[in-house]
Scaffold this motif. Structure first.
Motif, mmCIF file in Angstrom:
data_model
loop_
_atom_site.group_PDB
_atom_site.id
_atom_site.type_symbol
_atom_site.label_atom_id
_atom_site.label_comp_id
_atom_site.label_asym_id
_atom_site.label_seq_id
_atom_site.Cartn_x
_atom_site.Cartn_y
_atom_site.Cartn_z
ATOM 1 N N UNK A 209 0.618 -1.327 -0.153
ATOM 2 C CA UNK A 209 -0.048 0.041 -0.099
ATOM 3 C C UNK A 209 0.820 1.360 0.047
ATOM 4 N N UNK A 210 2.271 1.169 0.273
ATOM 5 C CA UNK A 210 3.098 2.323 0.131
ATOM 6 C C UNK A 210 3.791 2.221 -0.948
ATOM 7 N N UNK A 211 3.763 1.098 -1.913
ATOM 8 C CA UNK A 211 4.720 1.028 -2.802
ATOM 9 C C UNK A 211 3.777 1.073 -4.301
ATOM 10 N N UNK A 212 3.706 -0.120 -4.787
ATOM 11 C CA UNK A 212 3.026 -0.033 -6.053
ATOM 12 C C UNK A 212 1.643 -0.994 -6.264
ATOM 13 N N UNK A 213 1.395 -1.202 -5.063
ATOM 14 C CA UNK A 213 0.051 -2.141 -4.673
ATOM 15 C C UNK A 213 -0.069 -3.293 -5.450
ATOM 16 N N UNK A 214 -1.253 -3.720 -6.108
ATOM 17 C CA UNK A 214 -1.443 -4.615 -6.985
ATOM 18 C C UNK A 214 -0.659 -4.753 -8.273
#
Length: 237
Positions: A209-214
């Protein structure tokens, strides 16, 4: 002769009476027409007043503006490594809001501090990836602390839990420039680099959730990946 005279007189009287009756009927019709005309004027005038009053009534239209809350994650993935450019898809707003509310903690297994000005060595732990964001200063810088709105120049190394190796490094190309807190980078950077000082080196461990998610923005970065960044702050402004 007398009879004829009387008959003429009777006929004259009858004609006079007929004229009087006709005149009376005419006057009666005229009066009725006048009354009808007056009533028509009153009705039309009343209707016009009603309609004009209705048309002058101010109609208030309430416009509901839907504010779409969108959070832009990193749109500079492989560009940060100094190679090609790609665009990533931001996770849902719900995920981002929940992530923003979470508290940062210190990195459980921090990297070796290394030496300023030299690319750091990044090793991915064999333990399970953390589910909350972590950050720690490996080298503390000096001067003013970075804040939202500042233009930062950094060097970085990225490793991922999915690959267990380094997948990007700006040290092989040019330093990376961006504005902190402007949504030009992933949430983990916009939040995690606040407070850094020039000359400092900070490690960020970022859940999806703090990066690229899904999304999978490039080679070595899986969907829902946990990321390890080691960032050196070279310049503010």
């Amino acid at each position: 002769m007398a009879t004829t005279k009387r008959e003429r007189q009777k006929a004259a009287r009858r004609e006079k009476i007929a004229r009087q009756q006709a005149e009376a009927k005419r006057r009666q019709k005229l009066r009725r027409a006048v009354i009808v005309g007056i009533l028509a004027v009153v009705v039309v005038g009343t209707g016009a007043l009603i309609f004009s009053g209705g048309s002058s009534t101010t109609s208030t239209t309430t416009t509901t503006t839907t504010m779409a809350t969108t959070t832009t994650m990193a749109s500079t993935t492989t560009t940060m490594a100094g190679t090609t450019s790609s665009t990533t898809t931001a996770p849902s707003t719900t995920t981002t809001v929940a992530a923003a509310a979470a508290a940062w903690s210190a990195v459980a297994t921090p990297q070796a501090a290394g030496k300023a000005g030299v690319a750091p060595t990044v090793v991915v732990p064999t333990s399970a990836a953390p589910t909350t964001p972590e950050r720690s200063d490996l080298i503390v810088g000096t001067g003013a602390a970075a804040k939202a709105g500042d233009k930062l120049t950094v060097q970085y190394v990225l490793a991922t839990y999915s690959s267990h190796k380094v997948v990007q490094s700006s040290w092989t190309g040019s330093p990376f420039n961006f504005t902190l807190g402007a949504g030009q980078v992933i949430t983990g950077w916009d939040q995690g680099l606040v407070g850094m000082k020039v000359g400092g080196r900070r490690e960020l461990v970022l859940p999806p959730s703090y990066g690229y998610g899904a999304s999978s923005p490039g080679s070595g970065i899986a969907a829902n990946d946990t990321l390890i960044f080691v960032v050196d702050l070279l310049k503010i402004g």
